[in-house]
Every structure is written in C-alpha cells, then in structure tokens.
Scaffold this motif. Structure first.
Motif, PDB file in Angstrom:
ATOM      1  N   ASN A 281       0.804  -1.227   0.000  1.00  0.00           N
ATOM      2  CA  ASN A 281       0.000   0.000   0.000  1.00  0.00           C
ATOM      3  C   ASN A 281       0.834   1.273   0.000  1.00  0.00           C
ATOM      4  OD1 ASN A 281      -2.784  -0.838   0.005  1.00  0.00           O
ATOM      5  ND2 ASN A 281      -2.203  -1.905   1.870  1.00  0.00           N
ATOM      6  N   TRP A 282       2.144   1.091  -0.157  1.00  0.00           N
ATOM      7  CA  TRP A 282       3.046   2.245  -0.203  1.00  0.00           C
ATOM      8  C   TRP A 282       2.987   2.802  -1.622  1.00  0.00           C
ATOM      9  CZ3 TRP A 282       6.195   3.826   3.886  1.00  0.00           C
ATOM     10  CH2 TRP A 282       7.198   4.744   3.579  1.00  0.00           C
ATOM     11  N   ASN A 283       1.867   3.409  -2.000  1.00  0.00           N
ATOM     12  CA  ASN A 283       1.724   3.767  -3.414  1.00  0.00           C
ATOM     13  C   ASN A 283       1.075   5.136  -3.588  1.00  0.00           C
ATOM     14  OD1 ASN A 283      -0.839   3.279  -2.642  1.00  0.00           O
ATOM     15  ND2 ASN A 283      -1.052   1.355  -3.748  1.00  0.00           N
ATOM     16  N   GLN A 284       0.936   5.505  -4.841  1.00  0.00           N
ATOM     17  CA  GLN A 284       0.394   6.821  -5.157  1.00  0.00           C
ATOM     18  C   GLN A 284      -1.053   6.985  -4.707  1.00  0.00           C
ATOM     19  OE1 GLN A 284       1.760   9.662  -6.336  1.00  0.00           O
ATOM     20  NE2 GLN A 284       3.601   8.542  -5.818  1.00  0.00           N
ATOM     21  N   LYS A 285      -1.790   5.871  -4.674  1.00  0.00           N
ATOM     22  CA  LYS A 285      -3.194   5.953  -4.288  1.00  0.00           C
ATOM     23  C   LYS A 285      -3.313   6.500  -2.868  1.00  0.00           C
ATOM     24  CE  LYS A 285      -7.266   3.007  -4.431  1.00  0.00           C
ATOM     25  NZ  LYS A 285      -7.721   1.629  -4.373  1.00  0.00           N
ATOM     26  N   LEU A 286      -2.487   5.910  -1.980  1.00  0.00           N
ATOM     27  CA  LEU A 286      -2.487   6.364  -0.591  1.00  0.00           C
ATOM     28  C   LEU A 286      -1.990   7.801  -0.514  1.00  0.00           C
ATOM     29  CD1 LEU A 286      -2.849   5.626   2.385  1.00  0.00           C
ATOM     30  CD2 LEU A 286      -0.510   4.832   2.392  1.00  0.00           C
ATOM     31  N   PHE A 287      -0.966   8.107  -1.334  1.00  0.00           N
ATOM     32  CA  PHE A 287      -0.392   9.454  -1.316  1.00  0.00           C
ATOM     33  C   PHE A 287      -1.447  10.488  -1.710  1.00  0.00           C
ATOM     34  CE2 PHE A 287       2.098  12.892  -3.283  1.00  0.00           C
ATOM     35  CZ  PHE A 287       2.899  13.206  -2.209  1.00  0.00           C
ATOM     36  N   ARG A 288      -2.169  10.176  -2.791  1.00  0.00           N
ATOM     37  CA  ARG A 288      -3.209  11.118  -3.234  1.00  0.00           C
ATOM     38  C   ARG A 288      -4.279  11.280  -2.176  1.00  0.00           C
ATOM     39  NH1 ARG A 288      -2.681   8.724  -8.268  1.00  0.00           N
ATOM     40  NH2 ARG A 288      -4.508   7.419  -7.952  1.00  0.00           N
ATOM     41  N   LEU A 289      -4.596  10.170  -1.508  1.00  0.00           N
ATOM     42  CA  LEU A 289      -5.626  10.236  -0.475  1.00  0.00           C
ATOM     43  C   LEU A 289      -5.179  11.124   0.677  1.00  0.00           C
ATOM     44  CD1 LEU A 289      -8.079   7.838   0.598  1.00  0.00           C
ATOM     45  CD2 LEU A 289      -6.410   8.088   2.372  1.00  0.00           C
ATOM     46  N   LEU A 290      -3.898  10.969   1.061  1.00  0.00           N
ATOM     47  CA  LEU A 290      -3.417  11.720   2.224  1.00  0.00           C
ATOM     48  C   LEU A 290      -3.226  13.191   1.908  1.00  0.00           C
ATOM     49  CD1 LEU A 290      -0.835   9.273   3.801  1.00  0.00           C
ATOM     50  CD2 LEU A 290      -3.022   9.960   4.726  1.00  0.00           C
ATOM     51  N   THR A 291      -2.841  13.480   0.654  1.00  0.00           N
ATOM     52  CA  THR A 291      -2.607  14.887   0.321  1.00  0.00           C
ATOM     53  C   THR A 291      -3.846  15.536  -0.277  1.00  0.00           C
ATOM     54  OG1 THR A 291      -1.788  14.166  -1.795  1.00  0.00           O
ATOM     55  CG2 THR A 291      -0.146  14.609  -0.108  1.00  0.00           C
ATOM     56  N   PHE A 292      -4.944  14.823  -0.298  1.00  0.00           N
ATOM     57  CA  PHE A 292      -6.184  15.331  -0.900  1.00  0.00           C
ATOM     58  C   PHE A 292      -5.947  15.733  -2.351  1.00  0.00           C
ATOM     59  CE2 PHE A 292      -6.158  16.191   3.599  1.00  0.00           C
ATOM     60  CZ  PHE A 292      -7.317  15.586   4.009  1.00  0.00           C
ATOM     61  N   GLU A 293      -5.195  14.917  -3.066  1.00  0.00           N
ATOM     62  CA  GLU A 293      -4.849  15.150  -4.466  1.00  0.00           C
ATOM     63  C   GLU A 293      -4.220  16.518  -4.660  1.00  0.00           C
ATOM     64  OE1 GLU A 293      -7.375  13.663  -7.313  1.00  0.00           O
ATOM     65  OE2 GLU A 293      -7.959  11.971  -6.054  1.00  0.00           O
ATOM     66  N   ASN A 294      -3.400  16.898  -3.710  1.00  0.00           N
ATOM     67  CA  ASN A 294      -2.763  18.207  -3.757  1.00  0.00           C
ATOM     68  C   ASN A 294      -1.303  18.003  -3.389  1.00  0.00           C
ATOM     69  OD1 ASN A 294      -2.467  21.080  -3.653  1.00  0.00           O
ATOM     70  ND2 ASN A 294      -4.669  21.169  -3.266  1.00  0.00           N
ATOM     71  N   SER A 295      -0.655  19.012  -2.849  1.00  0.00           N
ATOM     72  CA  SER A 295       0.748  18.847  -2.501  1.00  0.00           C
ATOM     73  C   SER A 295       0.880  18.391  -1.046  1.00  0.00           C
ATOM     74  CB  SER A 295       1.480  20.169  -2.678  1.00  0.00           C
ATOM     75  OG  SER A 295       0.935  21.084  -1.759  1.00  0.00           O
ATOM     76  N   ILE A 296       2.128  18.011  -0.682  1.00  0.00           N
ATOM     77  CA  ILE A 296       2.360  17.561   0.694  1.00  0.00           C
ATOM     78  C   ILE A 296       2.067  18.680   1.686  1.00  0.00           C
ATOM     79  CG2 ILE A 296       4.134  16.777   2.303  1.00  0.00           C
ATOM     80  CD1 ILE A 296       5.427  15.307   0.136  1.00  0.00           C
ATOM     81  N   SER A 297       2.478  19.902   1.322  1.00  0.00           N
ATOM     82  CA  SER A 297       2.286  20.996   2.283  1.00  0.00           C
ATOM     83  C   SER A 297       0.793  21.239   2.508  1.00  0.00           C
ATOM     84  CB  SER A 297       2.970  22.267   1.789  1.00  0.00           C
ATOM     85  OG  SER A 297       2.766  22.406   0.402  1.00  0.00           O
ATOM     86  N   PHE A 298       0.013  21.092   1.428  1.00  0.00           N
ATOM     87  CA  PHE A 298      -1.436  21.260   1.610  1.00  0.00           C
ATOM     88  C   PHE A 298      -1.963  20.173   2.549  1.00  0.00           C
ATOM     89  CE2 PHE A 298      -5.818  20.276   0.432  1.00  0.00           C
ATOM     90  CZ  PHE A 298      -6.398  21.526   0.551  1.00  0.00           C
ATOM     91  N   GLY A 299      -1.522  18.936   2.304  1.00  0.00           N
ATOM     92  CA  GLY A 299      -1.959  17.840   3.152  1.00  0.00           C
ATOM     93  C   GLY A 299      -1.600  18.077   4.601  1.00  0.00           C
ATOM     94  N   SER A 300      -0.334  18.498   4.847  1.00  0.00           N
ATOM     95  CA  SER A 300       0.077  18.740   6.232  1.00  0.00           C
ATOM     96  C   SER A 300      -0.750  19.849   6.838  1.00  0.00           C
ATOM     97  CB  SER A 300       1.550  19.132   6.299  1.00  0.00           C
ATOM     98  OG  SER A 300       2.257  18.543   5.264  1.00  0.00           O
TER      99      SER A 300
END
Lengths: 375, 596
Positions: free
Chosen positions: B121-140
């Motif tokens: 599950n270390w993949n882009q799907k999880l990444f997009r979910l966590l960042t709300f399909e935005n950047s890391i700073s937005f997610g944080s």
C-alpha cells in the motif's frame, strides 16, 4: 430410589468409557494392521495380506524411506522450535497462546524482506553465511518484539481471569496479526531467494541422501535448543522462570520479578519461533500470511505429544510429530487402501493429537505444570 | 501526603512522558492503518457527499480516541482526585499533533522512498488520499489542525457536562448509522413508495448530502432534550412491572410487534437486503447453537463448523441428483430428519473423546476435528462418495407445496430461516431455565463442584454438544438448499471463529445478545463469504473481527447484552472488592460471598 439413581449414573458414565475404549482399540488395530501390511509387503511383495486392501501398493525402496525420515526429522526440528514457545508459555501462565503460530509467521515474513533486500544488494550471493546471520538476527528481533507486545497489550491485563478468556483473546490476536500481514504485504506467496549451490546440493552421509539445507536446519535447531537449555537450566534467569512456572506467588515472595520473568518467557519463545521461521523459509522458500496457522497448531500438538511444560519433551514431540506426519501416510494409510494419502498429511497431525490425548494425556515425557494449572 | 501530592497540579503542568507515549502510539496506529490499506480501500464508500468517506473516517477516529485515552485519569477511591483542567486538553491536542506528524512523515516517505516491494500500500493511491490530491504541504496544513482539533475534542469529552456529551454522542452515532444503513433506508423507502425521503437524505452518487447531514445532526442532538429520559423510564417500567398480568400483557405486546415487523417487513424490502437478512438468520442459527455449547456449558468448541458441514453435506447427498455415490433425491423434509440423526451422531462422536479434557485442550482438539472433517471432504479418498473439492452441485430448492424456497428468491429463504431461528430461540429459551440448562451453567462455573452436587457432567456436556450440533446442522441444511451446492471451501475454520466472535460480542449465554451480535456483525460487516452492508470491508473483515475479539475480552468480556450471572462470574473480584469497600461489617461480606 437412591439405588436406581446410583445404578443409572454408573451405567451412563461407563457408556462413554466403553465408547472411548472402543475407539482406542479400533485406532490401535488400524495402526498395527497398516504397519504389518507395510512390513509384509516390503518382505514379500506379492503376499495376499499386503494385497488384501491395496493391490496397487508398491511399498517403498530403502532410499525413499530414508528420504521420508530425513524430511520428517528436519520438519520436526522446526515444529520443535515453535513448540517450545507454546510449552514455555503454558508452563508459566497456563494458557495456550494461540497467536504463537503468527509470531513464527512474522519471523518468516521479516526474514523474507531482509533476504530479498540482501539479494538485491548482492550480499546473499557473495557472503551467504553473513546474510544468514543477518536474517536470523532480524527474524529473532521482530518475533521477540511481536511476542512481547502481544503479551503486554493482550495477555497481561487478563492474567487472573478464567483460563478460557486469554485463549479466546489469543485467537483474536492471531487473526489480527494474520490479516494485518495480509493487508501490509498482500496475499501473494513470497519466495525466498535461491540458496547457493554449495549449500543446497545433495550430499550422501552414511548412505543417507540428504540436502545441505536440511542439515543446516537440523544444526541450527540443535544449536538453538542447546542455547535454550543452557539459559533455562544454568542461569539465574532460567531458575526464575522455573520458579514462576512452579508457583507465581511464592516466586514473588522469593524476590523474583514475576512480570519481568513472564516477559522474558514470551521473548525467549518468540526468539525460538523466529529461528523456526527462518528455517521454514530456507526449507520451503515461500511465505504467505497463512504460513503460521497450520505449523502453529501442529507445534502445539508437538508440545502436547512431548508433555506440555516440558522443554525436552517439546523438541522430542516436534521430531516425533514431523516423522509421523511424513512416514504415516505411506506406511499406515497406503497399505490400508486409502488413495491420495499425501493430502491427509495435515489430518494425520490432528489425529496424532487426539490419539495422544486419548492414550496418554500427559504426553510421552510427562507434563511439567504447577498444581493450579493442572486442574 | 498522597492527597496533597495529587491535587497540587499546576494548570499547565503536563505529564510529558504519558503524552509522548500515547502520541507516538497514535501516530503509529494511524500509519499502520494507512499501510494496511483500510483508507485507500474504503475510500470508495462515501458517508457524507464530497466531505467524508469511510476511508477518512478510519484515520480520523484515532486521534479522537487517543485524545480521550491520554487525558483519562485513574480515579482512586478514598483520595481526592485532581480536577481535569486545561493541561488535559493540551495533552490531548499534543497527542493529535503527534499523530498528524506521523501522517506527514508517511507522506514524505512515500514521496521520497520506494518501499513498494514489501509494502503493497506504499503507493500513489495512498499518497493522493493523504494529500487530498494536492501537494504535501497542503496535506500537512489540513492534517495538523484536524489532528490537534480532534485530540482536543477527545480530551474535552471528560470535561463536558453529561447533557452535551449525550447530545454529541446521539448526533455522531445517529449520523453514522444513517450513513451506514443507506442501502436499507433506500430499500425501505422504495418499498413504502416514499422515494422522496431517501432522495432528500442521500445524494445520487451515494452518501448523505451535506445539508441533510447537518439537519439530521441537529435533530438527533435535540432528541435527548425532547425525550429527557422518557424512553429509558418506559423501558424500566416495562422491566420492573411487578404485576404478573401486566407483565404478561407487556410481553404479548412486545412479542407480537416484533413478530409482525419480522413477517411483514421483508415484503417491502428488495432482494439484496432480504439476502442479507437470510444470511444473518443462517448465522444466528449457528450462533444460537454455539451459544449453548460455549455460552451455557462453557465448552469452547472451535470445530463447530464440522456440524455445519455435516448438515450441508447430508442434505446435499440426500436431495441432489448429482450426488456421486448415493442419491435417493429425497424431499428436504425427509433429509432434515436424517440431518438430525447425523448431527446427533457427529455430536456424540466428536464430543465423547474430548469431554474429559481440560477446557483449553478441548478447544484445540475440536479445532483439529473441524480440520480433519474438512480435509476428509476435500480428499481423494472420499471423492467417490462426496465429490472432493468439486463438492456436490445441483441441490434442489425446497419444495413446500404452494411455495418454493430457493436461493434466487431470498425472501423465501429468509422465511425458511426464520422458522428455524424461532425454533432455535424457543429451544434455547426453554433449555436455559430447565434442569439441563442449570446443570450446564453449574458446569461452566465450576465443574468439580457441579459434579459433587450430583450433576452427571459427562452426559450434560454431551447433550450440549448434541443440541449445538443439531442447530448448526439445520443451518448447514438450509445453506445447501439456498446456495444449491456444497463445497469443502465453505466450511473452513474461519466460520467457527466468526461465529465465536458473534457469540462473544453479543454476550455469552444471552439469547438477546446473540441476536444483537449476529444482526450487527453479520449484517454490517458480513459473514466469512457473505458480504454485509459495508461490502467494502470484505478484505478487512477478519482484521476487524480479530481486533474486536481482543477488545471485547479486555474491556467487556460479558458482551454487549450480558446476562447478570455471567457478568458476576467475570467480575467476581470487583464485586468482592466493592462489597469490601462499601461496608466493613463482616456479615455483609459473608452474604456477598454466599451470593457469588
């Protein structure tokens, strides 16, 4: 009135007993028949007794038989290592740690990850001995940590509850770990990298053909067993463990830190399971999230066969069970005319459990439990 | 001295060690849940339109719970306890913050490292979910305030007044159930021709609309204000009504309401929900049987699935024309009689060898028997008789004259199962108070004492096995007719464990508890192969069942709807301690001891 009651209850109880005796006799007859048919077939292939149930049976050549014994022994050594964890925890806390099979699986899984990484780095090829030490170390660490964490979260709060409660909890823990592994690493079966040729090749020792891997498995199992024996019988910690197994209250009065000793028991059991996990990985070279389930139950069977709480017994029980599992289908079932015997390998392990509990509930070498756990 | 030490806490003095510990546990659990794949998989299920999905909910509840846990205080009896203050809120907020930092680290990790090899599950799907399909700073920027806020809310739960806590609980649980029960409500409103109702609450693409969620939350929160405990009073009055004729009348009213509801409702429900109810009924039947074995007699039978299999295979062999060895093609009714006989035999055969064993050995040996039976069904040895891994197909529908019970018509299956369930409930209810039932409970509590009291423990235990076996076999028989085939695969150990979870979560030994347990667990999460209302859970069902089992054993071993006797057994020490603290007179203590 009272006499009739007495009579009735007496006859009822003996009904079950009679049935059990019947089962005992039946099973013993079947085993003897199977073995006799096998032996007679070996001596004189065309005798009517051997052909009575299974005319197609060919019997085994000497090499085949030796091969079965060897693979039974190496698998048994592994069961023995896992069984130690069951046996020690049962001896100290008096409950079956159902999740111990999963601790073993965690060891195999972590060994797979490490070996895969080492293989990518090239170390697996160039320096196999070092990488073997590394994966054993990683597996021992993860298994130990898993065992200790489960003890802390799931079992410690339940230490004084009725004995079925921790057992049910451990079933939950087992399913949790299994499915967490499924979620983390996916359902596919994962393969260990190829072993170097100098290790895996067949060798002939005393006319027995044996692959180097199996020798390695037996040697590692023997070494770990020796270390464990030294720890339990010759050190202060081991004495504390034995004291806690005998009587927790008195042990704590004698200045033993009972909690710490229990944690150590879990940790040592976990470490043994970790070593067992690596051996599994080397022998079968594949691991899934379900890897721990059947070996776990079989290892418990081994612990019961050897007498629960008895460490030498656990190892001996493991070896006995492993051999029985690999020999019995060919020696007992095939002469009796059962087709597809290798499918029934797992059923044999469970049958052994039932038989041991029917014939000798305390195991072959006697159980070592405190008075309260025996009840 | 203790007292002064405890109360002289400054308002902002934090227990740093505790906060750090729970904060890191919070972070680890959030990362763990993400990596197991719960959020990415459950993201498909939308709870509130374009705002909240089940996947996000699974991350969000963690800081809430850990915020609650970190600020929970041990209340000591006989000492003045420190008052909860701002420090607790702060530690809750810090816990949430640490949890969110864990998520931020996870995002950075996914972006920079490649760990896909072991961790699927270390993949882009999880990444997009966590960042709300935005950047890391937005997610944080989103996760940190959310985590802090939720942690604070969790911590403040201790300091809210009872009324507010009740209101928010009503609103939260109410909204959650509305969202989860979407399919049922949709289906019901369609059946009653009230489509406008579900259209109003739910959005087209699934999930509630934002407006309806807010309105519903307000209504639900006001509910406790309006009723003001009237509901509870009614229940209490119903329970404590002393006059026998009133009690009788009450029972009749309650019983007939439930009966009418259960009989009439399926007509207004569609196929999927009826199918679901039929599954719930099948598992309820199994759970009622296991409840007798585990709940009443205290025998932990982990191979219970064996009896289920015996029922299924007996029916299949007797009724199916495809049975390879012996196929009399009898009617379901006749095969049912044989099922009873076979189940009794199986119960005696499996019961007799294990009856004298210690409780935990019994568990493992029955587990072994369950596996042996499955392996035998699967083996080549019995293939000419039972079909091996292909099983037996073409089990005919149940022919009941004017009606026919078949899998394609879930409503008929539901009614069939209902009949069996009513029978099983009646049997369990009558057995509970009978001589045999009391003997079982005595054995459960203390076997040697029961034996000394003149109970024939061997026979009683065997009876428990037989009764449980027959009920499980009924369930198996109906399953065979419903599915139209039997395979060894349907009878894995999993089934035993899931039924055990149902019985334990509901409450061991309590019929109502078992009913609630199967309705909630099987209905929402689903059975071993059967999907529940939250179909997205399919892959994580067992993970949740396992966690639930551990949680229940640790926090509430008596189950959701416990029986009084079982609760007392499991909390014996607390009762004794309360009695000891409450009154120092030795007479009282003796009395309590006797009661226990």
């Amino acid at each position: 009135m009272s006499e009739t009651v007495k009579k009735r209850s007496k006859s009822r109880v003996s009904g079950v007993d009679r049935f059990l005796t019947f089962i005992r006799v039946l099973m013993a007859t079947l085993i003897v028949l199977g073995v006799v048919a096998f032996i007679s077939q070996q001596i004189w292939p065309n005798n009517p007794f051997a052909e009575w149930r299974n005319p197609d049976a060919r019997g085994l050549t000497g090499d085949q038989f030796k091969g079965l014994v060897v693979s039974g022994l190496s698998q048994g050594a592994m069961y023995g290592l896992i069984a130690l964890g069951y046996s020690m925890v049962y001896g100290v806390l008096g409950f079956i740690n159902f999740a111990h099979g999963e601790v073993f699986m965690v060891g195999t899984m972590s060994g797979w990850i490490t070996s895969e990484k080492l293989n990518d780095a090239g170390l697996w090829e160039s320096n196999f001995i070092l990488s073997l030490f590394l994966i054993i170390f990683v597996a021992i660490t993860t298994s130990t940590v898993t065992a200790v964490i489960t003890e802390r979260i799931a079992y410690r709060p339940l230490r004084n509850s009725p004995r079925l409660i921790p057992l049910i909890t451990s079933i939950g823990v087992s399913f949790f770990i299994q499915n967490a592994a499924l979620g983390l690493f996916g359902p596919a079966s994962k393969g260990y990298p190829r072993l170097p040729e100098w290790l895996a090749k067949q060798r002939s020792i005393l006319t027995v053909e044996i692959s180097g891997t199996k020798i390695l498995v037996m040697v590692v199992a023997g070494l770990s067993m020796a270390c464990l024996w030294y720890l339990v019988e010759r050190t202060q910690t081991g004495r504390a463990m034995r004291a806690v197994a005998e009587d927790k209250e008195i042990a704590s009065l004698m200045g033993i830190n009972v909690n710490r000793t229990i944690v150590i028991t879990f940790a040592v059991g976990g470490a043994m399971a970790g070593v067992g996990g690596i051996l599994w990985g080397l022998l079968f070279r594949s691991v899934t999230h379900m890897t721990g389930f059947l070996p776990g139950i079989k290892a418990f069977t081994a612990a019961v066969v050897g007498g629960i709480g008895n460490m030498g017994g656990a190892m001996a029980g493991g070896i006995a069970l492993g051999s029985a599992e690999s020999i019995a289908p060919m020696v007992i079932l095939e002469p009796l005319g059962v087709p597809g015997v290798s499918q029934l390998k797992d059923a044999i392990a469970f049958t052994v459990l039932v038989l041991v509990l029917l014939f000798k509930p305390a195991g072959l070498f006697g159980e070592k439990l405190s008075q309260e756990d025996r009840g | 001295m203790m007292t002064t030490n405890l109360t002289s806490k400054k308002p902002f003095e934090l227990d740093w060690k505790r906060t750090l510990f729970w904060g890191s546990v919070c972070a680890l659990s959030q990362v763990f849940i993400c990596l197991v794949g719960l959020p990415s998989e459950l993201n498909r299920r939308i709870l509130i339109e374009s705002t909240l999905s089940l996947g996000y909910l699974f991350i969000l509840w963690i800081p809430l719970v850990f915020g609650y846990v970190v600020s929970k205080m041990v209340e000591l009896e006989g000492v003045e306890n420190p008052k909860p203050g701002a420090a607790d809120l702060l530690s809750g907020a810090l816990t949430g913050l640490l949890g969110s930092l864990g998520l931020v680290l996870l995002m950075l990790g996914i972006d920079n490292l490649d760990m896909r090899d072991p961790l699927i599950n270390w993949n882009q799907k999880l990444f997009r979910l966590l960042t709300f399909e935005n950047s890391i700073s937005f997610g944080s920027l989103v996760w940190i305030p959310v985590g802090v806020g939720l942690g604070t809310i969790g911590a403040s739960l201790h300091q809210m007044s009872g009324q507010i806590r009740k209101m928010s609980a009503y609103a939260m649980f109410g909204l959650f159930s509305f969202a989860v029960l979407e399919d049922v409500i949709d289906d019901l409103s369609e059946g009653f021709r009230l489509e406008w109702l579900s259209d109003m609450i739910y959005a087209k693409k699934g999930g509630m609309t934002v407006t309806s969620a807010i309105v519903l939350a307000i209504v639900l929160a006001l509910l406790p204000l309006i009723t003001r405990g009237k509901f509870k009073k009614t229940v209490d009055r119903y329970r404590s009504d002393a006059k026998p004729e009133n009690q009788r009348r009450n029972s009749v009213v309650l019983f007939s309401t439930v009966a009418v509801l259960v009989i009439v409702l399926p007509w207004f429900l569609g196929g999927i929900i009826n199918e679901l109810l039929a599954n719930v009924g099948l598992f309820l039947l199994l759970a009622l049987g296991l409840n007798i074995v585990v709940g009443l007699a205290g025998l932990l039978d982990l191979g219970y699935v064996a009896f289920f299999a015996v029922g299924g295979y007996t029916t299949a062999v007797l009724t199916s024309p495809n049975s390879p060895w012996f196929s009399p093609e009898t009617h379901f009714g006749i095969s049912l009689l044989v099922v009873v006989v076979m189940a009794t035999l199986a119960g005696l055969l499996i019961g007799a060898p294990v009856i004298r064993m210690r409780g935990d050995y019994l568990a493992i040996v029955t587990l072994g028997f369950g596996e042996i039976i499955r392996l035998l069904f699967l083996s080549d040895w019995l293939k000419p008789y039972l079909g091996g891994s292909q099983g037996i197909t073409n089990v005919p529908a149940i022919d009941l004259g004017p009606w026919e019970v078949r899998g394609a018509d879930p409503r008929s299956v539901f009614y069939m199962v209902l009949v069996f369930c009513v029978f099983a409930i009646y049997i369990s209810w009558r057995l509970q108070g009978s001589r045999l039932g009391r003997a079982w409970m005595a054995i459960r509590e203390d076997e040697s004492v029961a034996e000394v009291m003149g109970i024939n423990t061997v026979n009683s235990k065997l009876m428990a096995f037989v009764v449980g076996a027959v009920l499980a076999a009924f369930s198996g028989a109906v399953l065979a007719a419903k599915v139209g085939s039997v395979f060894p695969k349907s009878f894995e150990i999993l089934v035993s464990i899931i039924i055990l979870v149902v019985v334990i979560v509901g409450g061991m030994g309590s019929i109502t508890g078992v009913m609630v347990g199967s309705l909630v667990l099987i209905g929402i999460l689903g059975g071993p192969r059967q999907p529940g209302l939250l179909q997205e859970f399919q892959n994580f069902k067992l993970l949740i069942y396992g966690a639930l089992l551990v949680f229940m054993m640790l926090k509430r071993p008596e189950g959701l709807v416990p029986t009084a006797r079982r609760t007392r057994e499991l909390h014996q020490e607390e009762y004794l301690q309360d009695a000891w603290l409450g009154d120092d007179e030795s007479e009282d203590r003796e009395e309590v001891g006797e009661q226990l």
